[in-house]
Write a protein that holds these residues in place. Structure first.
Motif, PDB file in Angstrom:
ATOM      1  N   TYR A 221     -16.451 -93.801  73.352  1.00  0.00           N
ATOM      2  CA  TYR A 221     -17.022 -94.216  72.067  1.00  0.00           C
ATOM      3  C   TYR A 221     -17.339 -95.712  72.075  1.00  0.00           C
ATOM      4  CZ  TYR A 221     -17.281 -94.998  66.992  1.00  0.00           C
ATOM      5  OH  TYR A 221     -17.675 -95.361  65.729  1.00  0.00           O
ATOM      6  N   ASN A 222     -16.395 -96.515  72.566  1.00  0.00           N
ATOM      7  CA  ASN A 222     -16.595 -97.968  72.588  1.00  0.00           C
ATOM      8  C   ASN A 222     -17.737 -98.363  73.510  1.00  0.00           C
ATOM      9  OD1 ASN A 222     -14.560 -98.492  70.742  1.00  0.00           O
ATOM     10  ND2 ASN A 222     -12.985 -98.697  72.316  1.00  0.00           N
ATOM     11  N   ALA A 223     -17.892 -97.624  74.613  1.00  0.00           N
ATOM     12  CA  ALA A 223     -18.998 -97.908  75.526  1.00  0.00           C
ATOM     13  C   ALA A 223     -20.332 -97.630  74.834  1.00  0.00           C
ATOM     14  CB  ALA A 223     -18.859 -97.073  76.798  1.00  0.00           C
ATOM     15  N   GLN A 224     -20.402 -96.514  74.108  1.00  0.00           N
ATOM     16  CA  GLN A 224     -21.628 -96.194  73.385  1.00  0.00           C
ATOM     17  C   GLN A 224     -21.858 -97.165  72.247  1.00  0.00           C
ATOM     18  OE1 GLN A 224     -23.870 -93.680  74.277  1.00  0.00           O
ATOM     19  NE2 GLN A 224     -25.123 -94.804  72.802  1.00  0.00           N
ATOM     20  N   LEU A 225     -20.763 -97.646  71.655  1.00  0.00           N
ATOM     21  CA  LEU A 225     -20.842 -98.620  70.571  1.00  0.00           C
ATOM     22  C   LEU A 225     -21.589 -99.873  71.027  1.00  0.00           C
ATOM     23  CD1 LEU A 225     -19.479 -98.363  67.689  1.00  0.00           C
ATOM     24  CD2 LEU A 225     -17.801 -99.988  68.524  1.00  0.00           C
ATOM     25  N   GLU A 226     -21.256-100.343  72.226  1.00  0.00           N
ATOM     26  CA  GLU A 226     -21.896-101.550  72.744  1.00  0.00           C
ATOM     27  C   GLU A 226     -23.378-101.320  72.993  1.00  0.00           C
ATOM     28  OE1 GLU A 226     -20.568-104.580  72.871  1.00  0.00           O
ATOM     29  OE2 GLU A 226     -18.943-103.548  71.827  1.00  0.00           O
ATOM     30  N   ILE A 227     -23.723-100.117  73.449  1.00  0.00           N
ATOM     31  CA  ILE A 227     -25.141 -99.788  73.659  1.00  0.00           C
ATOM     32  C   ILE A 227     -25.881 -99.787  72.324  1.00  0.00           C
ATOM     33  CG2 ILE A 227     -26.732 -97.966  74.382  1.00  0.00           C
ATOM     34  CD1 ILE A 227     -24.625 -97.144  76.472  1.00  0.00           C
ATOM     35  N   ASN A 228     -25.265 -99.161  71.327  1.00  0.00           N
ATOM     36  CA  ASN A 228     -25.916 -99.057  70.019  1.00  0.00           C
ATOM     37  C   ASN A 228     -26.019-100.394  69.309  1.00  0.00           C
ATOM     38  OD1 ASN A 228     -25.981 -96.366  70.579  1.00  0.00           O
ATOM     39  ND2 ASN A 228     -24.561 -95.730  68.969  1.00  0.00           N
ATOM     40  N   ARG A 229     -25.042-101.290  69.569  1.00  0.00           N
ATOM     41  CA  ARG A 229     -25.042-102.576  68.886  1.00  0.00           C
ATOM     42  C   ARG A 229     -26.342-103.343  69.129  1.00  0.00           C
ATOM     43  NH1 ARG A 229     -20.552-104.475  67.188  1.00  0.00           N
ATOM     44  NH2 ARG A 229     -19.345-103.480  68.849  1.00  0.00           N
ATOM     45  N   ALA A 230     -26.890-103.207  70.327  1.00  0.00           N
ATOM     46  CA  ALA A 230     -28.117-103.933  70.664  1.00  0.00           C
ATOM     47  C   ALA A 230     -29.324-103.405  69.895  1.00  0.00           C
ATOM     48  CB  ALA A 230     -28.379-103.824  72.165  1.00  0.00           C
ATOM     49  N   GLU A 231     -29.173-102.223  69.286  1.00  0.00           N
ATOM     50  CA  GLU A 231     -30.307-101.594  68.609  1.00  0.00           C
ATOM     51  C   GLU A 231     -30.245-101.716  67.088  1.00  0.00           C
ATOM     52  OE1 GLU A 231     -30.390 -97.598  70.004  1.00  0.00           O
ATOM     53  OE2 GLU A 231     -30.695 -98.144  72.105  1.00  0.00           O
ATOM     54  N   VAL A 232     -29.206-102.404  66.582  1.00  0.00           N
ATOM     55  CA  VAL A 232     -29.098-102.584  65.119  1.00  0.00           C
ATOM     56  C   VAL A 232     -28.869-104.060  64.789  1.00  0.00           C
ATOM     57  CG1 VAL A 232     -28.381-100.242  64.500  1.00  0.00           C
ATOM     58  CG2 VAL A 232     -26.666-101.893  65.268  1.00  0.00           C
ATOM     59  N   GLN A 233     -29.609-104.904  65.450  1.00  0.00           N
ATOM     60  CA  GLN A 233     -29.521-106.329  65.196  1.00  0.00           C
ATOM     61  C   GLN A 233     -30.381-106.718  63.994  1.00  0.00           C
ATOM     62  OE1 GLN A 233     -27.471-108.560  67.064  1.00  0.00           O
ATOM     63  NE2 GLN A 233     -26.690-106.538  67.659  1.00  0.00           N
ATOM     64  N   THR A 234     -30.047-107.846  63.394  1.00  0.00           N
ATOM     65  CA  THR A 234     -30.836-108.357  62.275  1.00  0.00           C
ATOM     66  C   THR A 234     -32.299-108.525  62.691  1.00  0.00           C
ATOM     67  OG1 THR A 234     -28.904-109.518  61.390  1.00  0.00           O
ATOM     68  CG2 THR A 234     -31.076-110.264  60.649  1.00  0.00           C
ATOM     69  N   GLY A 235     -33.185-108.052  61.846  1.00  0.00           N
ATOM     70  CA  GLY A 235     -34.612-108.093  62.143  1.00  0.00           C
ATOM     71  C   GLY A 235     -35.159-106.777  62.655  1.00  0.00           C
ATOM     72  N   MET A 236     -34.264-105.873  63.029  1.00  0.00           N
ATOM     73  CA  MET A 236     -34.694-104.564  63.514  1.00  0.00           C
ATOM     74  C   MET A 236     -34.793-103.566  62.361  1.00  0.00           C
ATOM     75  SD  MET A 236     -32.541-104.195  67.074  1.00  0.00           S
ATOM     76  CE  MET A 236     -32.858-105.295  68.452  1.00  0.00           C
ATOM     77  N   MET A 237     -35.476-102.448  62.620  1.00  0.00           N
ATOM     78  CA  MET A 237     -35.649-101.414  61.612  1.00  0.00           C
ATOM     79  C   MET A 237     -34.404-100.522  61.552  1.00  0.00           C
ATOM     80  SD  MET A 237     -37.755-100.477  59.297  1.00  0.00           S
ATOM     81  CE  MET A 237     -39.180-101.444  59.827  1.00  0.00           C
ATOM     82  N   PHE A 238     -34.124-100.000  60.359  1.00  0.00           N
ATOM     83  CA  PHE A 238     -32.952 -99.145  60.173  1.00  0.00           C
ATOM     84  C   PHE A 238     -33.046 -97.869  60.993  1.00  0.00           C
ATOM     85  CE2 PHE A 238     -35.714 -96.695  57.478  1.00  0.00           C
ATOM     86  CZ  PHE A 238     -35.118 -95.453  57.306  1.00  0.00           C
ATOM     87  N   LYS A 239     -31.915 -97.272  61.273  1.00  0.00           N
ATOM     88  CA  LYS A 239     -31.848 -95.991  61.969  1.00  0.00           C
ATOM     89  C   LYS A 239     -31.327 -94.943  60.998  1.00  0.00           C
ATOM     90  CE  LYS A 239     -31.350 -97.625  66.696  1.00  0.00           C
ATOM     91  NZ  LYS A 239     -32.598 -96.932  67.118  1.00  0.00           N
ATOM     92  N   ASP A 240     -31.992 -93.830  60.947  1.00  0.00           N
ATOM     93  CA  ASP A 240     -31.650 -92.805  59.971  1.00  0.00           C
ATOM     94  C   ASP A 240     -30.563 -91.868  60.499  1.00  0.00           C
ATOM     95  OD1 ASP A 240     -31.843 -91.605  57.519  1.00  0.00           O
ATOM     96  OD2 ASP A 240     -33.613 -90.392  58.010  1.00  0.00           O
ATOM     97  N   PHE A 241     -29.810 -91.301  59.590  1.00  0.00           N
ATOM     98  CA  PHE A 241     -28.846 -90.243  59.910  1.00  0.00           C
ATOM     99  C   PHE A 241     -28.694 -89.373  58.679  1.00  0.00           C
ATOM    100  CE2 PHE A 241     -26.299 -93.715  58.164  1.00  0.00           C
ATOM    101  CZ  PHE A 241     -25.503 -93.069  57.238  1.00  0.00           C
TER     102      PHE A 241
END
Length: 371
Positions: A221-241
Motif C-alpha cells: 500500500y505504501n509503495a502504491q501511495l508514493e506512486i499516486n502522490r506524484a499524480e495528485v500534486q497542486t495544479g493537477m486535475m482531480f481524480k474521480d472515485f
C-alpha cells in the motif's frame, strides 16, 4: 443470544473442534460517559467484520462479554467515537479491562497480564516523553533559544527508542509480543529469533501469520501511495472515485469539477484532531455555502456506523462519504489524517495539507482562492 448480567453476548459458532469460553469483564472509570461499547470479533480467517459482533450495555459502570471459540482471534473494542483497543481473544481465558477517558488497562489471565505489562510500559514512556516535551517547549518559549535544549532534545529521542530493548527483554512473553505488534509499531520479524520461535509457531501462529500478511499488504500500500502522490500534486486535475454504500452510488465528480470551490476533508471517527476540526468546518460551510462553495467529508479507515454517529452528534449537514474503504485514501495518497484538498471550479487541485483545528486558519486557506 443470551443475557450475561450486564450485556447481551453472542455465542459464535465456529468449527466442530472443542470450544472454550472467553470472557471480558469490563469496568468503566468515572470520567467516562460511555454507556455502550461495540465488539468486533474476527472470523476464522482473522477478518474483522464491518458490523459489530455484539453490543455491550454498561450498567453500574460495568459490562461483560462472552464468546465460545476454538482458536485465538483478533478482537476490537469501540466506543461511540473511536477504537478503545485491539486485542487477541484467547479461548478459555478471562480479560479484565478498565476503560478510562484516554486509557485502557488490561489484566486477567496470564496472556492479558503480559499484555498489560507492555501497556503499562508504553503509558509510562508516553507520560515521561510528554513531560519532557512540555519542558522543552517552555524553555524555548521563555528564552527563544532552541539550542539551550539540545541535551534535552537528545534525551527525548533516546526515550523514544526505549521500547525496542524493553520488548527484547520480554521476548518470551506472548502478550508483550502481540501487544507490541498491535500497538507498539513493531513488525513480527523484529522480535523473533532462535530462542523464541516456539512462540512464533505455537498457539498464536495464525495470529502472527495474519500480522505478517498485514505488514506485507501495508508495504504494498505504501509503495502504491508514493506512486499516486506524484499524480495528485497542486495544479493537477482531480481524480474521480465512487463509493457504493447502502445501495447508493456516489462519486467525487458529483461535487468536484462542477463550477464550485470544494474543500474535501479526509477524516475518521477515531481521529481526535479530525473530530475537533469539524465544528469549524461546519461554521465555514454555513458561512460560505452557496453557488460557488462546497465542503465534502470523506471518512477513511472507519466503521460506517461509527462515522455516522459522529455526523449525527455534531450535526454535520455537508455531504459525506462514510464508507470509502481504502480506495479514496490510496488514490489521494493519504497517509495521515485529518488531511484536506481544496479543488477549484474546474477540478484543479489548488491546495492541500494537514487540517488545522483553527477555524480561522482553515477559512483563510479557502478564501485566498475565492477572492
Amino acid at each position: 443470544m443470551l443475557l450475561t448480567g450486564f450485556a447481551m453476548s453472542v455465542c459464535l459458532m465456529v468449527s466442530c473442534t472443542s470450544k472454550s469460553t472467553f470472557t471480558i469483564n469490563g469496568v468503566v472509570s468515572d470520567d467516562v460517559a460511555d454507556s455502550v461499547f461495540y465488539i468486533y470479533l474476527a472470523d476464522e480467517n482473522q477478518n474483522i467484520p464491518d458490523e459489530p459482533s455484539d453490543i455491550l450495555y454498561v450498567k453500574d459502570k460495568k459490562f461483560i462479554f462472552t464468546a465460545n471459540v476454538s482458536e485465538p482471534r483478533f478482537l476490537d473494542i469501540y466506543n461511540s467515537e473511536r477504537i478503545i483497543n485491539s486485542l487477541i481473544l484467547i479461548p478459555g481465558s478471562t480479560m479484565n479491562i478498565n476503560v478510562g477517558e484516554y486509557s485502557c488497562h488490561v489484566s486477567g489471565s496470564q496472556f492479558y497480564q503480559e499484555c498489560g505489562t507492555f501497556y503499562a510500559f508504553r503509558d509510562d514512556l508516553s507520560e515521561r516523553m510528554n513531560d519532557l516535551a512540555r519542558t522543552i517547549d517552555s524553555i524555548i518559549e521563555i528564552t527563544g533559544d532552541k539550542s539551550m535544549c539540545d541535551s534535552l532534545i537528545s534525551q527525548y529521542y533516546e526515550m523514544a527508542s526505549e521500547d525496542k530493548p524493553f520488548v527484547h527483554e520480554h521476548k518470551n512473553m506472548e502478550g508483550v509480543l502481540v501487544a507490541s505488534a498491535l500497538w507498539g509499531g513493531f513488525r513480527v520479524g523484529d522480535f523473533f529469533d532462535s530462542t523464541n520461535m516456539n512462540i512464533r509457531n505455537g498457539r498464536l501462529k495464525a495470529i502472527f501469520d495474519s500480522l505478517e500478511e498485514r505488514e506485507k499488504a501495508e508495504d504494498e500500500y505504501n509503495a502504491q501511495l508514493e506512486i499516486n502522490r506524484a499524480e495528485v500534486q497542486t495544479g493537477m486535475m482531480f481524480k474521480d472515485f465512487e463509493v457504493n454504500y447502502d445501495g447508493n452510488i456516489r462519486k467525487l465528480s458529483d461535487y468536484v469539477g462542477n463550477g464550485k470551490y470544494v474543500f474535501v476533508d479526509f477524516w475518521a471517527s477515531w481521529c481526535g484532531p479530525c473530530v475537533a476540526a469539524m465544528p469549524g468546518l461546519i461554521n465555514i460551510y454555513n458561512k460560505h455555502k452557496g453557488d460557488n462553495f462546497e465542503v465534502v467529508g470523506i471518512a477513511v479507515d472507519d466503521k460506517p456506523e461509527a462515522a455516522q454517529r459522529v455526523l449525527n452528534e455534531l450535526g454535520v449537514i455537508y455531504p459525506t462519504f462514510i464508507h470509502s474503504t481504502e480506495e479514496a485514501a490510496l488514490l489521494y495518497a493519504i497517509n495521515g489524517i485529518p488531511y484536506y484538498y481544496l479543488f477549484g471550479p474546474d477540478g484543479t487541485i489548488l491546495d492541500q495539507g494537514i487540517v488545522n483545528q483553527s477555524e480561522e486558519w482553515m477559512e483563510s486557506r479557502i478564501i485566498q482562492f475565492m477572492k
